[in-house]
Design a protein around this motif. Structure first.
Motif, mmCIF file in Angstrom:
data_model
loop_
_atom_site.group_PDB
_atom_site.id
_atom_site.type_symbol
_atom_site.label_atom_id
_atom_site.label_comp_id
_atom_site.label_asym_id
_atom_site.label_seq_id
_atom_site.Cartn_x
_atom_site.Cartn_y
_atom_site.Cartn_z
ATOM 1 N N GLU A 25 0.820 -1.215 0.000
ATOM 2 C CA GLU A 25 0.000 0.000 0.000
ATOM 3 C C GLU A 25 0.860 1.274 0.000
ATOM 4 O O GLU A 25 0.486 2.282 -0.614
ATOM 5 C CB GLU A 25 -0.946 0.010 1.204
ATOM 6 N N TYR A 26 2.026 1.231 0.642
ATOM 7 C CA TYR A 26 2.894 2.418 0.716
ATOM 8 C C TYR A 26 3.387 2.852 -0.664
ATOM 9 O O TYR A 26 3.821 3.979 -0.857
ATOM 10 C CB TYR A 26 4.097 2.140 1.631
ATOM 11 N N ARG A 27 3.310 1.971 -1.660
ATOM 12 C CA ARG A 27 3.836 2.282 -3.003
ATOM 13 C C ARG A 27 2.842 3.070 -3.864
ATOM 14 O O ARG A 27 3.196 3.545 -4.953
ATOM 15 C CB ARG A 27 4.235 0.993 -3.720
ATOM 16 N N GLY A 28 1.604 3.160 -3.391
ATOM 17 C CA GLY A 28 0.605 3.914 -4.154
ATOM 18 C C GLY A 28 -0.695 3.848 -3.397
ATOM 19 O O GLY A 28 -1.148 2.751 -3.082
ATOM 20 N N TYR A 29 -1.244 5.019 -3.077
ATOM 21 C CA TYR A 29 -2.411 4.990 -2.193
ATOM 22 C C TYR A 29 -3.574 5.811 -2.732
ATOM 23 O O TYR A 29 -4.470 6.196 -2.014
ATOM 24 C CB TYR A 29 -2.040 5.459 -0.780
ATOM 25 N N ASP A 30 -3.546 6.095 -4.059
ATOM 26 C CA ASP A 30 -4.657 6.821 -4.669
ATOM 27 C C ASP A 30 -5.877 5.920 -4.826
ATOM 28 O O ASP A 30 -7.006 6.324 -4.612
ATOM 29 C CB ASP A 30 -4.283 7.309 -6.064
ATOM 30 N N SER A 31 -5.600 4.699 -5.282
ATOM 31 C CA SER A 31 -6.671 3.751 -5.566
ATOM 32 C C SER A 31 -6.050 2.367 -5.698
ATOM 33 O O SER A 31 -4.829 2.230 -5.753
ATOM 34 C CB SER A 31 -7.394 4.121 -6.863
ATOM 35 N N ALA A 32 -6.900 1.361 -5.753
ATOM 36 C CA ALA A 32 -6.391 -0.002 -5.874
ATOM 37 C C ALA A 32 -7.443 -0.857 -6.567
ATOM 38 O O ALA A 32 -8.633 -0.516 -6.590
ATOM 39 C CB ALA A 32 -6.085 -0.579 -4.491
ATOM 40 N N GLY A 33 -6.965 -1.964 -7.139
ATOM 41 C CA GLY A 33 -7.909 -2.844 -7.815
ATOM 42 C C GLY A 33 -7.339 -4.225 -8.028
ATOM 43 O O GLY A 33 -6.128 -4.448 -7.902
ATOM 44 N N ILE A 34 -8.239 -5.152 -8.303
ATOM 45 C CA ILE A 34 -7.822 -6.514 -8.635
ATOM 46 C C ILE A 34 -8.585 -6.988 -9.876
ATOM 47 O O ILE A 34 -9.700 -6.529 -10.150
ATOM 48 C CB ILE A 34 -8.063 -7.519 -7.474
ATOM 49 N N ALA A 35 -7.942 -7.888 -10.620
ATOM 50 C CA ALA A 35 -8.603 -8.609 -11.710
ATOM 51 C C ALA A 35 -8.429 -10.082 -11.397
ATOM 52 O O ALA A 35 -7.310 -10.549 -11.146
ATOM 53 C CB ALA A 35 -7.968 -8.263 -13.051
ATOM 54 N N VAL A 36 -9.545 -10.807 -11.379
ATOM 55 C CA VAL A 36 -9.528 -12.221 -11.009
ATOM 56 C C VAL A 36 -10.122 -13.042 -12.149
ATOM 57 O O VAL A 36 -11.193 -12.725 -12.664
ATOM 58 C CB VAL A 36 -10.349 -12.437 -9.709
ATOM 59 N N ASN A 80 -9.860 8.324 -9.652
ATOM 60 C CA ASN A 80 -11.244 7.854 -9.525
ATOM 61 C C ASN A 80 -11.284 6.341 -9.766
ATOM 62 O O ASN A 80 -10.262 5.744 -10.135
ATOM 63 C CB ASN A 80 -12.199 8.615 -10.468
ATOM 64 N N ASP A 81 -12.440 5.740 -9.577
ATOM 65 C CA ASP A 81 -12.549 4.279 -9.722
ATOM 66 C C ASP A 81 -12.204 3.842 -11.146
ATOM 67 O O ASP A 81 -11.544 2.832 -11.356
ATOM 68 C CB ASP A 81 -13.966 3.789 -9.387
ATOM 69 N N LEU A 82 -12.664 4.619 -12.121
ATOM 70 C CA LEU A 82 -12.465 4.236 -13.522
ATOM 71 C C LEU A 82 -10.980 4.203 -13.902
ATOM 72 O O LEU A 82 -10.523 3.282 -14.590
ATOM 73 C CB LEU A 82 -13.211 5.225 -14.431
ATOM 74 N N ASN A 83 -10.216 5.207 -13.438
ATOM 75 C CA ASN A 83 -8.803 5.279 -13.799
ATOM 76 C C ASN A 83 -7.927 4.343 -12.979
ATOM 77 O O ASN A 83 -6.746 4.163 -13.279
ATOM 78 C CB ASN A 83 -8.292 6.714 -13.645
ATOM 79 N N ALA A 84 -8.477 3.755 -11.925
ATOM 80 C CA ALA A 84 -7.706 2.777 -11.144
ATOM 81 C C ALA A 84 -7.376 1.571 -12.025
ATOM 82 O O ALA A 84 -8.080 1.267 -12.983
ATOM 83 C CB ALA A 84 -8.515 2.346 -9.923
ATOM 84 N N HIS A 85 -6.291 0.915 -11.701
ATOM 85 C CA HIS A 85 -5.896 -0.304 -12.411
ATOM 86 C C HIS A 85 -6.468 -1.508 -11.652
ATOM 87 O O HIS A 85 -6.760 -1.378 -10.466
ATOM 88 C CB HIS A 85 -4.376 -0.443 -12.424
ATOM 89 N N PRO A 86 -6.601 -2.680 -12.233
ATOM 90 C CA PRO A 86 -6.248 -3.074 -13.593
ATOM 91 C C PRO A 86 -7.213 -2.499 -14.637
ATOM 92 O O PRO A 86 -8.364 -2.167 -14.339
ATOM 93 C CB PRO A 86 -6.374 -4.600 -13.569
ATOM 94 N N HIS A 87 -6.712 -2.409 -15.871
ATOM 95 C CA HIS A 87 -7.522 -1.987 -17.004
ATOM 96 C C HIS A 87 -7.821 -3.200 -17.873
ATOM 97 O O HIS A 87 -6.974 -4.065 -18.071
ATOM 98 C CB HIS A 87 -6.782 -0.931 -17.822
#
Ligand code: GLU
Length: 125
Positions: A25-36, A80-87
């Motif tokens: 989390e310390y490496r980036g805290y703007d947003s987060a996401g997963i692709a499963v 924002n949620d849309l620009n969060a990764h994964p894409h």
């Protein structure tokens, strides 16, 4: 800068990915996401803010033995949620995470738009 984690194995990938993202989390805290993925489809869940926001948004029904996760430090595109990764690719077959900056993304984007591709996000990814 961002944090990227991947998993493939017998455990529930969403659980492993969320644990990995917590450590990154310390490496980036703007947003987060997963692709499963489960071999038939890929589900993407993304949230602005801390990993706990993402964890709260991941339903128990998300199942799959492989996946990727990302914590974002935005360089291009608002937080924002849309620009969060994964894409996800338009056909839903490929999900990507990206660390860093694509310096010539504007010319690449313009070229792809002229070829008929559509972009849903504002990022350089
Ligand atoms: N440039 C990408 C973005 O703004 C990736 C940033 C990162 O490394 O977290 O979404």
């Amino acid at each position: 800068m961002c944090g990227i984690v991947g998993y493939s194995g017998k455990r529930s990938s969403s659980e492993v990915l969320l644990q990995g993202l917590k450590r990154l989390e310390y490496r980036g805290y703007d947003s987060a996401g997963i692709a499963v993925g489960d071999g038939t489809k890929i589900e993407v869940i993304k949230r602005t803010g801390k990993i706990k926001n993402l964890a709260a948004a991941v339903p128990d029904t998300v199942a799959g033995g492989f996946g990727i996760g990302h914590t974002r430090w935005a360089t291009h595109g608002v937080v924002n949620d849309l620009n969060a990764h994964p894409h996800m690719s338009a056909d839903g077959k490929i999900a990507i995470c990206h660390n860093g900056i694509i310096e010539n993304y504007l010319s690449l984007r313009d070229k792809l738009i002229s070829e008929g591709f559509e972009f849903k996000t504002e990022t350089d990814s």
